[in-house]
Write an enzyme that holds these catalytic residues in place. Structure first.
Site, short mmCIF file in Angstrom:
data_model
loop_
_atom_site.label_atom_id
_atom_site.label_comp_id
_atom_site.label_asym_id
_atom_site.label_seq_id
_atom_site.Cartn_x
_atom_site.Cartn_y
_atom_site.Cartn_z
N GLY A 7 0.96 -1.14 0.07
CA GLY A 7 -0.05 -0.55 0.05
C GLY A 7 0.67 1.41 0.01
N GLY A 64 3.62 -3.55 -3.55
CA GLY A 64 3.35 -3.30 -5.12
C GLY A 64 4.02 -2.17 -5.99
NE ARG A 65 -0.28 2.24 -5.63
CZ ARG A 65 -1.44 2.61 -6.76
NH1 ARG A 65 -1.43 2.65 -7.93
NH2 ARG A 65 -2.50 1.93 -5.74
NE ARG A 113 -3.79 2.89 -10.84
CZ ARG A 113 -3.40 3.90 -10.58
NH1 ARG A 113 -3.03 5.47 -11.37
NH2 ARG A 113 -3.41 5.00 -9.46
CE1 TYR A 160 -8.68 1.09 -8.99
CE2 TYR A 160 -6.66 1.65 -10.00
CZ TYR A 160 -7.45 0.84 -9.26
OH TYR A 160 -7.53 -0.90 -9.54
CB CYS A 178 -16.05 2.11 -29.29
SG CYS A 178 -15.37 1.98 -31.20
CE1 TYR A 224 -2.02 -3.75 -8.12
CE2 TYR A 224 -0.97 -1.55 -7.68
CZ TYR A 224 -1.17 -2.93 -7.18
OH TYR A 224 -1.35 -3.34 -6.02
C1 LIG Z 1 -3.31 -5.02 -3.72
C2 LIG Z 1 -2.46 -5.48 -2.18
C3 LIG Z 1 -0.50 -5.57 -2.26
C4 LIG Z 1 -0.15 -4.15 -2.82
O1 LIG Z 1 -0.69 -3.29 -3.13
P1 LIG Z 1 -0.11 -1.79 -3.52
O2 LIG Z 1 -0.51 -0.65 -3.03
O3 LIG Z 1 0.59 -2.11 -4.64
O4 LIG Z 1 1.54 -2.27 -2.49
C5 LIG Z 1 -0.25 -6.09 -1.15
N1 LIG Z 1 -1.19 -6.67 0.31
C6 LIG Z 1 -2.32 -7.02 -0.18
C7 LIG Z 1 -2.90 -7.89 0.66
C8 LIG Z 1 -2.81 -6.51 -1.98
O5 LIG Z 1 -3.96 -7.30 -2.07
#
Ligand SMILES: *Cc1c(COP(=O)(O)O)cnc(C)c1O
Length: 400
Positions: A225, A261-262, A298, A302, A327, A356
């Site tokens: 996150g 992730g991000r 995205r 979002y 379209c 993403y």
């Molecule tokens: C999506 C997710 C992540 C990664 O989130 P980021 O915002 O990309 O860091 C990590 N753990 C869980 C359980 C997730 O669903």
């Protein structure tokens, strides 16, 4: 500086480009921040699951946080050891649970009592003891976009504290379950530290009470996150993030698992697209490009902001929307941006597209998925080929 024009010429557009050196720096920053404790970074594969990206992260010592058996198989294929793989997600099929248990990964993150029963049943059938962790929903508002907020009771993720306690007691008594971890993840693109700290404190307190009654929690999984800068957000420094979590763990001997992730790949990715033409409709100016929402979803999904730049052009700027050929009115990359006058084949870079991005792409409008390129030590190489028409129809049968 990345030579976007050269890459567009060499590989055509639309195109994803990933800076592997930046991914490496991001990983090392985070690992360094956690060095005062035992830690395991499990990259959230869903953010960008290209095998070369996974291989790169494996070479740095990363584990993997996976949300499907497909992601687990990708992680293994990229060389990530099974003891660094965790399996998360709110809904897992029996066949996925069975495969994950057979593959003997580090642990499965459970998100409901019903899921725990399924895992126990399948472990019993296999004569195994399933290592599990329970995702606690600490009911904290992460102050992010509602679509990517997950830590409130109104979201579908995790279980309440009381339910978690009951589940741990049950798991502890089961011959087929071994509770080894605890997990929370309150949302994505977090830019404030306080909610993370609050959530961590709640889950740390629960962990202490579990350990007191003999449940040996070894892994404290803080989810992912960490936000990145798309526009002008202030972001959390990895060091401050780690310290905030550590401050809640006093007296606990646990391995901190985190699942970014991000943060690792977001700003390391660029989406390149060429201008087809411009058009004026009423008072509105549109720049129509060869990439579409099927390639980078995205903004449509979002209303996400991505910085957009016309390569090598300055001046004569006026407001424009950058839109794709799909379209749908929702097919846009940017709205009301000051951009220079463009011509056919001008190149546009869309920044922060590494997370993403490609993974959410589809073949909508029968558009083949685009190619992906890696840059490492100033060298570029293709890591996923552009799809062809034949790829699009390869699975279709019975039409002749
Ligand atoms: C999506 C997710 C992540 C990664 O989130 P980021 O915002 O990309 O860091 C990590 N753990 C869980 C359980 C997730 O669903």
């Amino acid at each position: 500086m990345i030579d976007f024009k050269n890459l567009a010429k060499k590989y055509d557009t639309p195109l994803y480009v990933y800076d592997f050196d930046l991914i490496e720096n991001n990983f090392k920053d985070l690992k360094e921040a956690f060095k005062a404790r035992k830690s395991l970074i499990c990259y959230a594969v869903k953010a960008n699951s290209n095998l070369s990206v996974l291989k790169k992260l494996n070479s740095l010592g990363s584990g993997a946080d996976c949300v499907s058996i497909g992601e687990i198989k990708r992680a293994l294929l990229a060389g990530i050891p099974k003891y660094k793989i965790v399996f998360s997600g709110v809904g897992k099929k029996d066949s996925e649970i069975e495969e994950a248990l057979k593959l003997d990964i580090l642990f499965i993150n459970l998100e409901s009592e019903a899921e725990m029963l399924r895992v126990e049943e399948i472990a019993r059938k296999l004569g195994k003891k399933a290592r599990i962790s329970i995702r606690v929903n600490p009911n904290i508002d992460p102050k992010t976009h509602p679509y990517i907020s997950t830590g409130l009771h109104e979201n579908k993720f995790g279980v309440e504290i009381d339910v978690a306690k009951r589940m741990y007691l049950k798991a502890h008594r089961s011959s087929f379950l071994e509770p080894v971890g605890i997990h929370f993840h309150i949302g994505s693109q977090l830019t404030e530290l306080e909610p993370i700290k609050e959530a961590s404190q709640i889950v740390a307190d629960l962990t202490k009470s579990l350990i007191k009654i003999g449940i040996d929690i070894k892994f404290f999984d803080v989810g992912g996150g960490l936000g990145i800068k798309y526009k002008d957000e202030k972001t959390i420094k990895p060091y401050d993030y780690a310290q905030a979590i550590f401050s809640t763990l006093k007296g606990l001997d646990v391995t901190v698992v985190c699942e970014p992730g991000r943060f690792l790949v977001g700003n390391a990715g660029y989406f390149l697209t060429k201008v087809l033409y411009e058009k004026i409709s009423g008072k509105k100016r549109f720049i129509i490009v060869d990439g579409g929402m099927n390639d980078l979803l995205r903004p449509s999904l979002y209303n996400a902001y991505h910085r957009v730049e016309v390569v090598g052009k300055k001046g004569d700027e006026s407001l424009a929307d950058v839109v794709g050929p799909v379209c749908e009115s929702g097919d846009f990359f940017a709205k009301d941006r000051l951009l220079p006058k463009t011509e056919h084949n001008d190149l546009i870079v869309i920044y922060s597209a590494g997370a993403y991005g490609f993974v959410m792409s589809s073949n909508y409008n029968s558009r083949p998925r685009v190619a992906e390129v890696a840059i490492e030590n100033k060298n570029d190489r293709i890591i996923r080929q552009r799809e062809s028409f034949e790829d699009l129809i390869a699975k279709e049968v019975d039409f002749i």
